[in-house]
Structure formats: structure tokens, C-alpha cells
Design a protein around this motif. Structure first.
Motif, PDB file in Angstrom:
ATOM      1  N   LEU A 138       0.722  -1.120  -0.009  1.00 52.47           N
ATOM      2  CA  LEU A 138      -0.097   0.042  -0.093  1.00 52.47           C
ATOM      3  C   LEU A 138       0.831   1.303   0.122  1.00 52.47           C
ATOM      4  CD1 LEU A 138      -3.188   0.463   0.129  1.00 52.47           C
ATOM      5  CD2 LEU A 138      -2.852   0.510   2.721  1.00 52.47           C
ATOM      6  N   MET A 139       1.969   1.292   0.745  1.00 51.70           N
ATOM      7  CA  MET A 139       2.629   2.447   0.983  1.00 51.70           C
ATOM      8  C   MET A 139       3.970   2.573   0.296  1.00 51.70           C
ATOM      9  SD  MET A 139       0.486   4.018   3.003  1.00 51.70           S
ATOM     10  CE  MET A 139       1.188   5.077   3.957  1.00 51.70           C
ATOM     11  N   ARG A 140       4.709   1.559   0.093  1.00 55.32           N
ATOM     12  CA  ARG A 140       6.054   1.873  -0.224  1.00 55.32           C
ATOM     13  C   ARG A 140       6.303   0.530  -1.278  1.00 55.32           C
ATOM     14  NH1 ARG A 140       9.497   6.040  -0.580  1.00 55.32           N
ATOM     15  NH2 ARG A 140      11.695   5.212  -0.213  1.00 55.32           N
ATOM     16  N   PRO A 141       5.847   0.523  -2.636  1.00 54.60           N
ATOM     17  CA  PRO A 141       6.083  -0.586  -3.216  1.00 54.60           C
ATOM     18  C   PRO A 141       7.597  -0.720  -3.705  1.00 54.60           C
ATOM     19  CG  PRO A 141       4.150   0.705  -4.307  1.00 54.60           C
ATOM     20  CD  PRO A 141       4.846   1.412  -3.028  1.00 54.60           C
ATOM     21  N   SER A 142       8.294   0.089  -3.864  1.00 55.35           N
ATOM     22  CA  SER A 142       9.686   0.307  -3.933  1.00 55.35           C
ATOM     23  C   SER A 142      10.441  -0.912  -3.114  1.00 55.35           C
ATOM     24  CB  SER A 142      10.401   1.379  -4.004  1.00 55.35           C
ATOM     25  OG  SER A 142      10.366   1.874  -2.752  1.00 55.35           O
TER      26      SER A 142
END
Lengths: 256, 463, 218
Positions: A18-22
Motif C-alpha cells: 500500500l505505502m512503499r512498493p519500491s
């Protein structure tokens, strides 16, 4: 990739998704570099920890069964989170005391599930990583990874392999940041006091960047550091190890 | 002391805004853990001793009736009396009756958490008997009308200046212009004032760290020596102990004692460890004529039968308070009753009732530090989770708050396609929120797309 | 309240905790658990450890070559610490040649609130923590250990043992297998102390401010 390449089921975790795909892509790169075949089941959701920690045992059991079914076919299950990995490794086996069949399956999955950095170091014997970073870094030991899984030396061993990186220890690196899932929603004052102490402890190291292995802690810490106007960057350890350090740090990207 | 555990969040907020309290908390939550680490570094067998301590306690729980009856028999053989009490009310009445029978005007007390638990002082005072706490910290909070903020250092929330002010206000028999600027002057004054009480007391009331079934002995540890005066000088000695304090042998006590002070104050052992066995013997010129042990259940047998049994291993060292980041933020008074910190989060609902302490088991991040350092390896987070599970099922208490939201989320988590859809929507929504100003604007922002969406679109090469 | 005893015991039995061990055997034949290495060693090592640990606990120690040196050692210590020369002594120390020391006033018996200096005798010394094991009795009133501001404690060096368990073994050996416990066994490790005021270590709260060990060698 050889036939013998270990087949990893990558469990992205809710917060990374949700917040930090990398962080997910960094983790995949690190495992693929180490010779793994990585699959990302598209019908994965959550490990069930929010339910378990809120006292909702029935839903925790139901979700755990889904996760076991979905991931038990892989050689390994790896998560970029000590907290979610701890849920599978330590708490799934506690959920099925009255159900021997599921107990066996939970135990089996727990035995081959790992937090990312300990998987890289303890299982794959990775010592060299592609990342580089010029500057001082401090590491926050997230609680579940540290106390449930013994994750302490592994991220530091990997960070030693990052060109130019100098690791400085914070005095209270093992103290909880106050996130605690629903804790920070239900007890915002206490959570705020705890993360305030954590931010001060990080700032006192003079580090350019703080790393950890759990998005929950990182989001919490990033929020407070930016409130304090600190310049300290916040990143998931996988991003630095994989050389994904050029993108915006946590809490710095979206405010365009 | 009226419990305020049900007002935990308000108590906590007030504590966080109290700068003096925060300074005191910062001092001792760094001092004690350091001392503990230092002292256990000189005892390489510490973790093995923890395992042995756990094994002894488990053995005791499996044979609790046997050891209690044996302890009782030994006390009677020595000429003492044992009184069994099911609850706080019975214990209060028993102790009051014994004090009255002894014709007591003044009772000196050494620190007893069970005494706090049953509010014995208030009960004695209401019956016209003066009850004087003699542990320095307990005495200070008693004359201030407060409850302990820590089970070991009850007045840790106060500065020397606070204490000096209190003494000037309460010790009106002394010259008003005396100098109490130095901690040692405060100490001298307390010693002198309390010495008179020690010598005047008709009854001494002590707690017990352990009871020894082998010998009928009562074990009390202090650093001040106050318990020894309580147990030696008055004509009557009453011991107040909960039933789980019983241990098999003197050797077993030695094992526990190696863990207790190291975990508590970071000492190898406290200055005084006393094994008291019955009333004065023939020819002795000091010691009590009457020796009573009040054995209290007050919820322990219920804990023994259920999922809180492991909590009965607690030896009241206070290490979980000293190491808890929540305790370090809010201090002991926020917990609203006798037991604070992680052990209080488990014990208070067990003794006061779940509805009177609903927040306590929820107010933890489950960081696990308490379990890591507990000398008796009590799985405190797991015990707190048991309370949360009960609250969730019953629909009452802090765990049940937000239940509908959690249920929706769990419903989604069991339905992957819908979960993905919802996650994508949430990621976009959080990104928009993140651009805003104010409180939400300061929180870290989502990147707008989920990992799953990007991965399906681009494969593993996305960066 | 006769019902309370039965109710509590019945509740314990109803809890049905899984059986564990042989409790009667455990009491009939008490065995030491793990004894740490610091509680073990040769006599010379134990003596050295006892002294180091007792001093670390803020006790002071004088080495004497015989009991007849007790009065002079006591007087020297009291003089050095500006303490009165009036001593309340445990009756068991009546055989010490006190009268040869004209400056000391020695009374025997239990301690009163007005006594400034007390002297009693230890049953054993425990090396692992520099702890003195003191037994109460008509000859050794416990109040002497606690009421005076200065406590002198006589210990025969040959009575230094390694661990707490060795102290219990010695007690059982010399006082019988049952009924061996005196009314009080006091383990004393350094003087009275408190950190209740701002965690500042202060000595002499209710018990003695000074603990001085008269260690008799040979």
C-alpha cells in the motif's frame, strides 16, 4: 537460473503493498541476485496480525489458513517485515493447538518462512549487495524481528557490504518506536511520546539516514522526524541494500 | 486508594504532560536496565537460573495444595497461626481482628503489595488503628495520600524537593526552618520519625517474598532493614501473603533470590534477606510473642485454573516496569492501581475485574521487551492478548473498539480480488491525503499505486 | 472462616494443573539447584571473593588473628568513625576479653532504640555475594543487627562458604535435620540503604549506616 534455484514465495505485506512498493521490488532484486526464483502470488492479502493482536482470534485463524494454503508449496516464504514474518513463524503455530492437521501445516510453513535480511544472510549466505550510499546510517531494530526472530546482526552484516556506508548505533536502537499497529490509533498520546523519544535518539546519532526492516516503524518514525524538521532520511533497509536509494525517501516523495 | 485504571488514557495524557515526572522516568528507566545488564554480566549462569526458576514455579503450581498444607503445618508446629482468606474483604477483617485482639494502637508495616491490593491501611485507619508504612518510599507516598507509582521505588515520581516540602508540611512537631536541602537530611528525618513508630508499635505487618514449605519460614527482602524491625520489635507479627508465594525448600528460595534483586534493582542481592520462622523462642529477648500468617487467594486460584496461570510465576521484581517503553512514557500512576507496567496490565484485570481495567491489556505495542527480561519468562504479551480476545468476543473493552472496521478489513483479507481493489483505492486516497496540510499532511504519504498493481504491470524490474 | 481453607484448597485441586515431580520427596531431601561458579572454589578463593564482594556492598572489613583482638579492633573502628565507645553486645560475645579495654563500655542483651553501636556474631559468610548469615537466639538477638547506627559483626574466616546452599547445608549439619531453623536467619550484605529519593544511594535508612566485619583468621 538453475533448476535447483530455491523457489521463494514473496509475501509483500500490506504496508509495503500500500505505502512503499519500491521495497517489494528491492527485496525481489536482492533475492534474484542471490539466485532465487521469486514468485509473487497475486491472491495474497494480509498475514492476519491486526486481527490476532486485536483479540479477533477467529479471523486470525481463517486468514492464517489462507496464507498457509497459498504459501506452503514454495521452498521458502520471505517477507520484508519482521513483524509479519514473526506472525507466521511464532504465532501461526499458536493458533492451531486444537487442530493437529493445521498445526502440522502451520509448523511446516513457520519453519521455512523468513524475514528478508535473515533469509539473505542466514539461508543464502549473501555478503555482497549492489547498493551504495555515502553517509552515516543508523539502524532501528523493530521489535518483532529482534525479539521473535533474532534479527539483529543480519541487516548490519549486509549494510557492511554497502559501499561508502558508515553505520552508527543509536543508544536505544532496540526500544520500541510506539507504532504497534492499532496501538498508535487507540493510544495516540503514548505512541506520540514513544516515537518522540525514538526520533530524538535517532537525531542524536547525527546519521543522514535511518533504516529498519518494517514499514510500520518506518512510517511512524518518518512522520515524527519530519514533524521535528529533521533532515534524516528514512528508508527500508532493502532499498539501500538493493541500490534503490535514488528515489525519494519515505515521507519525502508525495508532496509535489 | 480508589482505582482509576478505567481512566488510563486520561491518566496517561496527564502524565505525558508532566515534565518533572518525565525527567524522573527518564532517569530510572535508563539507570535500572543498565545496572541489571551490568550485574548479570557477572553471573554467566543467569539464563540457566531463569530456566530453573521457571521449573520450580511450575512444580509449585502443580503441587500448590500440598505445599500450602505443609507450610501451614510447619507454622503451627513453631507456634504460629495460619489464616486462610478467600478475598480482600476476608483478609482485611482477619487482620483487623488480630490487631484488635493485640490491643493495637499502632501498626508498623513493611512494604507489601498485597497490603496495597487489599487496601489494609485504609481499613485499619477506619477502625481507629494507626498504620505506618516504614519503607521510605512507601512512607513518603502514604503521608502524601498517594499510591505507589512503582512496586520497588514507590516514590520515584517525586523529586527531593517535593519530598522535603511534604515533610515540612506533615512533620509539624519539628522546627519549620530546618534544612532539608540534602537527600541525606530527608533520610535522617525519616529515620528519626519512624524510629519512634517502630518502638511504639504493637503489631508489625509485613508482606512476604516467599513462604518456605519445608520449614514454615517467611522470606522478606529489603534494602532498608525496615522489615526486620517490623518483624522483631512488636509483640505481634502478622505476615500477609498470597498463596502463590509458597516455595518448596530453602534451596529453591536461593535460586529465586539469585534472580530477584538482579532483575529488580540491579543488585546481586539486597542488603537484607530475612527468613523468619515462628514466634520468639524460649530464652529469646526479642521477637514477637504471636506469629500469624494470612494466606490470601483473591483471584489466584482462578488464575491457576486458566490461561493466566503463568502470571502466578511473577516474583514482583519490577523489571518489566523498568524496561517497558509505555511505562517509561506514562509512569505508574497512569495504570490507576497497585500494579503497573506489563505485569499490572495482566494482573489488574484479574484482580479488579476486566471491566475496571479494560484499557490496560490493550495499551501495549507487544514490543516483547517485558518477556525478554522477565526472570520468570512470563509470556506477558500473550497474557495481554488473552484479555484482548475476551474483550473482542464479549464486545466490551478497548479491544472491541473499532471492531466493525477490523471486521471489514478481515472480511476483505479473506477475499483477495476485493482486497486488491480496496488496497489500490486506499493507496490513491492516502496519496491525496498526504498532499494536504495539517496533521495528516505531516504523515508519510503513500506512493499512489500498490506494489501488486505495479508488479502485474511491469514485472519485477520496476523501481 | 473455617470454610476459606477448604474452599481455597478445593479450588486449587479443581484447577487440575498437570502433575509435576515428587513434592514429598523434594521436602524430605532438599537438594541444591544450579550453584553458580562464583559460589564455588577453594577456601582461599572463597575468602578473597567474600572480602571483595562484601566491600563492593559497602561493608568494611578488619582482619584479626584471634578473638582477643575484637575489643581493640572495635575501639579503633569506632574512634576512626567518631562513634561513641558504648557497645550493645550479643550475649554470645561475653567470652571476649572486653574488660582489658578500659575505654569501651559494653552491655549485653538485645538492642534498644537508644543504642548507637551493636556487635553480634555471624554463623557463616557466603562468598558469592559477600553475605553474612546471622542466626537469632538468646545469645545473638536479632535486634542488635538492626537498631544501632553502627553494626560490628564477628565472622570466623573458617566459616566462609561458597554459596547460599552451603550455608543451608552447614545449618542442617550443625542444627539437625528438622527444626534447625532459628526464629530468624538474616542474610546481611552491606549496610542499610535506600534509593527512594531520586535514585540517590543513601546508607543507614532504618538499619545500620555502617557495617564493619571483624574477620578472624586462622
Amino acid at each position: 537460473m538453475s533448476e535447483q534455484a530455491p523457489h521463494v514465495g514473496f509475501f509483500v505485506t500490506c504496508l509495503v503493498d500500500l505505502m512503499r512498493p519500491s521495497v517489494g521490488f528491492a527485496a525481489i532484486r536482492l533475492m534474484e541476485d542471490a539466485g532465487c526464483r521469486v514468485s509473487v502470488p497475486d491472491d495474497q492479502t494480509c498475514c492476519g496480525q491486526p486481527a490476532y493482536n486485536t483479540g479477533d482470534r477467529a479471523d486470525a485463524v481463517a486468514i492464517a489458513k489462507r496464507v498457509i494454503e497459498r504459501f506452503e508449496g514454495f521452498d521458502y516464504t520471505v517477507l520484508p517485515s519482521g513483524s509479519c514474518a514473526g506472525m507466521i513463524c511464532k504465532h501461526y503455530p499458536e493458533l492451531f493447538a486444537d487442530d493437529p492437521d493445521w498445526q502440522d501445516r502451520a509448523d511446516a510453513l513457520a519453519a521455512k518462512t523468513h524475514e528478508l535480511t535473515s533469509f539473505l544472510v542466514d539461508i543464502l549466505w549473501v555478503r555482497e549487495v549492489p547498493g551504495d550510499f555515502r553517509g552515516k546510517v543508523t539502524y532501528h531494530d523493530s521489535c518483532s524481528g529482534l525479539r521473535e526472530l533474532g534479527v539483529k546482526a543480519q541487516p548490519r552484516a549486509l549494510l557492511e557490504g554497502v559501499d561508502g556506508l558508515e553505520l552508527v548505533e543509536a543508544e536505544k536502537s532496540e526500544t520500541c518506536c510506539g507504532f504497534g499497529g492499532s496501538f498508535c490509533v487507540k493510544y495516540p498520546d503514548i505512541s506520540g511520546a514513544m516515537v518522540g523519544d525514538k526520533a530524538d535518539d535517532i537525531i542524536a546519532t547525527g546519521a543522514d539516514m535511518v533504516l529498519a526492516g518494517d514499514m510500520g516503524c518506518l512510517l511512524n518514525i518518518a512522520g515524527r522526524l519530519s514533524e521535528k524538521g529533521a533532515k534524516t532520511q528514512v528508508r527500508h533497509v532493502a532499498e539501500v541494500l538493493a541500490g534503490f536509494g535514488d528515489s525519494a525517501a519515505i515521507g519525502r516523495g508525495g508532496k509535489d | 486508594m480508589e482505582p482509576t485504571s478505567h481512566k488510563f488514557t486520561q491518566n496517561a495524557r496527564r502524565a505525558i504532560g508532566d515534565d518533572r515526572l518525565q525527567a524522573a522516568l527518564a532517569n530510572f528507566t535508563t539507570t535500572f536496565p543498565k545496572k541489571r545488564l551490568d550485574v548479570i554480566s557477572r553471573l554467566p549462569e543467569f539464563d540457566d537460573l531463569r530456566d530453573e526458576g521457571v521449573a520450580i514455579k511450575k512444580h509449585v503450581h502443580a503441587n500448590l495444595d500440598f505445599y500450602l498444607e505443609r507450610f501451614e503445618a510447619r507454622v503451627i508446629e513453631q507456634g504460629g497461626t495460619v489464616h486462610w482468606c478467600r478475598d480482600a474483604q476476608e483478609a482485611r477483617e482477619t487482620i483487623f481482628g488480630l490487631c484488635r485482639a493485640a490491643g493495637a494502637k499502632t501498626v508498623t508495616k513493611s512494604k507489601s503489595m498485597i497490603g496495597e491490593e487489599i487496601a489494609i491501611n485504609e481499613h485499619l485507619e477506619a477502625g481507629g488503628i494507626e498504620a505506618v508504612e516504614t519503607d521510605l518510599g512507601e512512607y513518603i507516598i502514604q503521608i502524601r495520600g498517594e499510591s505507589p507509582s512503582h512496586i520497588l521505588v514507590p516514590a520515584i515520581h517525586l523529586t527531593g524537593e517535593d519530598i522535603a516540602d511534604t515533610f515540612k508540611e506533615k512533620h509539624t512537631q519539628l522546627p519549620a526552618d530546618r534544612d532539608l536541602g540534602e537527600p541525606d537530611a530527608i533520610l535522617r528525618e525519616a529515620r528519626a520519625v519512624l524510629r519512634e513508630k517502630f518502638l511504639a508499635a504493637d503489631v508489625g505487618l509485613s508482606g512476604a517474598n516467599m513462604l518456605i514449605a519445608e520449614t514454615g519460614s517467611v522470606v522478606v527482602v529489603t534494602n532498608e532493614g525496615n522489615a526486620d524491625l517490623v518483624m522483631n520489635l512488636p509483640k505481634t507479627h502478622i505476615v500477609l501473603a498470597s498463596i502463590e508465594k509458597v516455595m518448596p525448600t530453602l534451596e529453591d528460595a536461593a535460586t529465586i533470590l539469585r534472580l530477584l534483586a538482579r532483575s529488580a534493582t540491579g543488585q546481586d542481592i539486597t542488603a537484607y534477606t530475612t527468613f523468619a520462622t515462628g514466634p520468639a523462642r524460649r530464652g529469646e529477648t526479642d521477637g514477637p510473642q504471636d506469629f500469624h500468617v494470612v494466606l490470601l487467594d483473591n483471584g489466584r486460584t482462578e488464575m491457576l485454573a486458566g490461561e493466566f496461570k503463568d502470571m502466578l510465576r511473577c516474583i514482583r521484581c519490577g523489571a518489566c516496569l523498568n524496561h517497558c517503553p509505555v511505562y517509561a512514557s506514562v509512569g505508574g500512576h497512569a495504570y490507576g492501581w497497585v500494579y503497573s507496567g506489563p505485569m499490572g496490565k495482566v494482573l489488574t484485570p484479574n484482580i479488579l475485574g476486566a471491566h475496571k481495567a479494560a484499557d490496560l491489556p490493550n495499551a501495549s505495542t507487544f514490543c516483547g521487551k517485558c518477556e525478554e527480561i522477565c526472570p520468570m519468562r512470563i509470556p506477558l504479551p500473550r497474557m495481554m492478548r488473552h484479555w484482548r480476545e475476551r474483550q473482542f468476543v464479549s464486545g466490551k473493552g478497548a479491544a472491541a473498539k473499532g471492531k466493525s472496521g477490523l471486521k471489514l478489513w478481515a472480511w476483505l483479507a479473506k477475499r483477495p480480488p476485493l482486497y486488491r481493489l480496496a488496497a489500490s483505492a486506499a493507496a490513491g486516497f492516502l496519496r491525496i491525503l498526504g498532499r494536504g496540510k495539517g496533521r495528516i499532511g505531516r504523515l508519510p504519504v503513500a506512493e499512489g499505486r500498490t506494489f501488486q498493481a505495479l508488479y502485474r504491470e511491469n514485472g519485477s524490474k520496476e523501481q | 472462616m473455617s470454610g476459606a481453607r477448604e474452599d481455597i484448597l478445593a479450588a486449587i485441586r479443581r484447577a487440575e494443573v498437570a502433575p509435576d515431580g515428587d513434592p514429598a520427596g523434594r521436602l524430605a531431601n532438599p537438594q541444591p539447584n544450579l550453584v553458580p561458579a562464583r559460589g564455588q572454589g577453594l577456601p582461599a578463593e572463597l575468602l578473597a571473593r567474600f572480602i571483595a564482594e562484601a566491600e563492593a556492598a559497602k561493608a568494611s572489613i578488619a582482619r584479626l588473628s584471634g578473638r582477643n583482638e575484637i575489643p581493640a579492633a572495635a575501639e579503633a573502628y569506632l574512634a576512626a568513625n567518631s562513634q561513641p565507645f558504648e557497645i550493645k553486645a550479643a550475649p554470645g560475645l561475653a567470652n571476649v576479653p572486653w574488660t582489658k579495654q578500659s575505654l569501651l563500655t559494653v552491655n549485653f542483651g538485645r538492642a534498644e532504640g537508644s543504642d548507637h553501636v551493636g556487635i553480634s556474631e555471624a554463623f557463616a559468610g557466603i562468598a558469592e555475594t559477600g553475605t553474612l548469615m546471622v542466626l537469632s537466639g538468646p545469645d545473638n538477638p536479632a535486634s542488635v543487627n538492626f537498631l544501632p547506627d553502627t553494626h560490628l559483626l564477628v565472622l570466623d574466616a573458617s566459616r566462609i562458604v561458597g554459596a547460599y546452599e552451603d550455608g543451608w547445608a552447614l545449618l542442617r549439619r550443625e542444627h539437625g535435620k528438622t527444626g534447625f531453623m532459628p526464629r530468624m536467619v538474616n542474610w546481611i550484605t552491606g549496610p542499610s540503604r535506600s534509593a527512594d529519593i531520586e535514585l540517590i544511594l543513601l546508607l543507614g535508612v532504618h538499619g545500620p549506616r555502617r557495617l564493619h566485619i571483624l574477620l578472624i583468621d586462622g
